[in-house]
Design an enzyme around this catalytic site. Structure first.
Site, PDB file in Angstrom:
ATOM      1  N   LYS A 117       2.957 -11.080   4.160  1.00  9.66           N
ATOM      2  CA  LYS A 117       3.130 -11.587   5.512  1.00  9.66           C
ATOM      3  C   LYS A 117       4.282 -12.860   5.510  1.00  9.66           C
ATOM      4  O   LYS A 117       4.906 -12.856   6.644  1.00  9.66           O
ATOM      5  CB  LYS A 117       1.812 -12.362   6.317  1.00  9.66           C
ATOM      6  N   LYS A 199      -0.616   0.110   4.795  1.00  8.75           N
ATOM      7  CA  LYS A 199      -1.911   0.245   5.751  1.00  8.75           C
ATOM      8  C   LYS A 199      -1.745  -0.008   7.159  1.00  8.75           C
ATOM      9  O   LYS A 199      -0.898  -0.399   7.865  1.00  8.75           O
ATOM     10  CB  LYS A 199      -2.872  -0.919   5.144  1.00  8.75           C
ATOM     11  N   LYS A 202      -3.345  -3.681  12.700  1.00 10.86           N
ATOM     12  CA  LYS A 202      -3.495  -4.090  14.121  1.00 10.86           C
ATOM     13  C   LYS A 202      -2.426  -4.887  14.781  1.00 10.86           C
ATOM     14  O   LYS A 202      -2.387  -4.850  15.974  1.00 10.86           O
ATOM     15  CB  LYS A 202      -4.926  -4.649  14.348  1.00 10.86           C
TER      16      LYS A 202
HETATM   17  P1  ATP Z   1      -3.087  -7.909  10.890  1.00  8.15           P
HETATM   18  O1  ATP Z   1      -2.518  -6.515  10.789  1.00  8.15           O
HETATM   19  O2  ATP Z   1      -3.209  -8.421  12.068  1.00  8.15           O
HETATM   20  O3  ATP Z   1      -2.788  -8.852   9.638  1.00  8.15           O
HETATM   21  P2  ATP Z   1      -5.469  -6.333   9.934  1.00  8.15           P
HETATM   22  O4  ATP Z   1      -5.381  -4.910  10.650  1.00  8.15           O
HETATM   23  O5  ATP Z   1      -5.044  -6.346   8.477  1.00  8.15           O
HETATM   24  O6  ATP Z   1      -4.811  -7.250  10.768  1.00  8.15           O
HETATM   25  P3  ATP Z   1      -7.645  -7.946   9.520  1.00  8.15           P
HETATM   26  O7  ATP Z   1      -8.194  -8.887  10.679  1.00  8.15           O
HETATM   27  O8  ATP Z   1      -6.905  -8.604   8.517  1.00  8.15           O
HETATM   28  O9  ATP Z   1      -6.909  -6.784  10.217  1.00  8.15           O
HETATM   29  O10 ATP Z   1      -8.740  -7.358   8.977  1.00  8.15           O
HETATM   30  C1  ATP Z   1     -10.009  -7.135   9.468  1.00  8.15           C
HETATM   31  C2  ATP Z   1     -10.982  -6.250   8.677  1.00  8.15           C
HETATM   32  O11 ATP Z   1     -10.353  -4.892   8.532  1.00  8.15           O
HETATM   33  C3  ATP Z   1     -11.036  -6.639   7.033  1.00  8.15           C
HETATM   34  O12 ATP Z   1     -12.333  -6.344   6.751  1.00  8.15           O
HETATM   35  C4  ATP Z   1      -9.975  -5.816   6.573  1.00  8.15           C
HETATM   36  O13 ATP Z   1     -10.475  -5.261   5.138  1.00  8.15           O
HETATM   37  C5  ATP Z   1     -10.001  -4.270   7.420  1.00  8.15           C
HETATM   38  N1  ATP Z   1      -9.000  -3.417   7.436  1.00  8.15           N
HETATM   39  C6  ATP Z   1      -7.929  -3.983   8.228  1.00  8.15           C
HETATM   40  N2  ATP Z   1      -6.978  -2.684   7.984  1.00  8.15           N
HETATM   41  C7  ATP Z   1      -7.581  -1.874   7.461  1.00  8.15           C
HETATM   42  C8  ATP Z   1      -7.216  -0.487   7.146  1.00  8.15           C
HETATM   43  N3  ATP Z   1      -6.056  -0.125   7.365  1.00  8.15           N
HETATM   44  N4  ATP Z   1      -8.149   0.381   6.306  1.00  8.15           N
HETATM   45  C9  ATP Z   1      -9.382  -0.218   6.154  1.00  8.15           C
HETATM   46  N5  ATP Z   1      -9.745  -1.651   6.706  1.00  8.15           N
HETATM   47  C10 ATP Z   1      -9.008  -2.229   6.884  1.00  8.15           C
END
Ligand code: ATP
Ligand code: LTN
Length: 336
Positions: A117, A199, A202
């Protein structure tokens, strides 16, 4: 009379940035659903965490509510679980401060999420981004949590939370339960549809990289059809076929069919046909969630009641741990 053993405790949270995705659903929410009746669960929208990246206040406020409603729309039962906003429970920020003083700069500097990040947001490498895993440790340790269901990307943060808890317990005597991670075997890391070596995130600027839980069927079909694959034509889980591996993982996780069975089903079929089938599985899985979401959004009073009463209970539970910590580190107890 035989006493029933106390249910074990779960804490998990998602930060309200971007749009809740299929990655969040498969990596985290789906497991919350499976565990919600077996454990006493706290599911928070971790709004304090989301400030580590710049947010528009109006949008953040809207998104926080939408995230909580999506938890419920996915099937989290508010009668059995606590569903709240992290900022409504002030103990989170307070314990985070104390734990900051028991965490080393070197440990935080090793966190891959921080490295990723800070590379992505070079203009805003703030101290919160660096200490973020300590706030996450506070979230978890406040509730004497046994289990933390998260995607694979959070494993390193969980290990840090365990190290902080162990260190504190060692110095002050048993204070925190040392939590265990709960990471899905299939779907721990759903990949971006556009860059399948990264990965699914969001807050990806390119919406074609992710499927949002609230995407309509046409959008889902289009995004899956556009998903990057390789130049081959074999639907097989293999090294180097990141795009196809990802689609197989999504299909397997949503239908609970083993990958091998899916490979057999699509033997001799092309990528085009497989993609349509994957999109259909996603559309069908999200349809009931989207319908419930619309219903719930029409009932804001009920939602408010859920998050207000959950936060009250969460405060009362977490205050017990915080008071214990304040006492152990040497603060004078408040007389009232
Ligand atoms: P951002 O991209 O905004 O940092 P993020 O999509 O990584 O967000 P988080 O809020 O960091 O989302 O994660 C929320 C939950 O979803 C956590 O338990 C994280 O491990 C899970 N998660 C996030 N992205 C993935 C993915 N691509 N595959 C599986 N689990 C995920
Ligand atoms: N860091 C997590 C979100 C998060 C979390 C938590 C997850 C904050 N606090 C406590 C589990 C338990 C992430 O997914 N980025």
């Amino acid at each position: 009379m035989e006493s029933t053993p106390r249910k074990k405790i779960i804490f998990s949270g998602i930060q309200p940035s971007g749009h809740l995705t299929l990655g969040n659903y498969i990596g985290a929410l789906k497991n919350w659903l499976q565990l919600q009746y077996e454990y006493r669960c706290c599911f928070a929208v971790v709004d304090l965490h989301s400030l580590t990246v710049r947010q528009d206040p109006k949008e953040l406020r809207r998104r926080c509510l939408e995230f909580l409603v999506q938890y419920m729309a996915c099937g989290i039962d508010p009668k059995e679980n606590l569903l709240f906003f992290q900022s409504h429970v002030h103990t989170h920020a307070e314990l985070a401060w104390i734990l900051n003083c028991f965490t080393y700069m070197g440990e935080l500097g090793r966190m891959t999420q921080y490295k990723d990040k800070s590379a992505k947001h070079k203009e805003n490498i703030n101290a919160g981004l660096f200490t973020y895993p300590v706030l996450m440790a506070a979230d978890i340790l406040l509730y004497q949590t046994d289990l933390v269901p998260v995607g694979g990307d959070q494993k390193q943060h969980l290990e840090l939370a365990r190290d902080i808890a162990t260190r504190f317990n060692h110095q002050f005597g048993n204070t925190f339960k040392v939590p265990e991670p709960y990471i899905p075997k299939v779907g721990a890391r759903i990949m971006s549809l556009q860059e399948p070596t990264k990965k699914m995130s969001k807050s990806d600027e390119n919406p074609n990289g992710y499927i949002a839980i609230l995407d309509n069927p046409d959008t889902i079909m289009k995004k899956i059809k556009r998903a990057v694959t390789d130049s081959g034509n074999e639907i097989k889980y293999k090294e180097g076929k990141d795009g196809i591996n990802n689609l197989l993982t999504i299909y397997s996780s949503l239908t609970e069919q083993p990958i091998q069975q899916i490979e057999e089903k699509f033997e001799g079929k092309g990528y085009g046909e497989f993609k349509v089938a994957v999109a259909e599985v996603i559309i069908e899985s999200l349809k009931p969630v989207q319908a419930r979401y619309q219903d719930l959004m029409n009932n804001k009073d009920y939602i408010e009641q859920v998050y207000t009463s959950s936060a009250e209970k969460a405060l009362s539970i977490s205050n017990r741990t915080l008071s214990k910590v304040y006492k152990k580190v040497g603060f004078i107890s408040k007389s009232v």
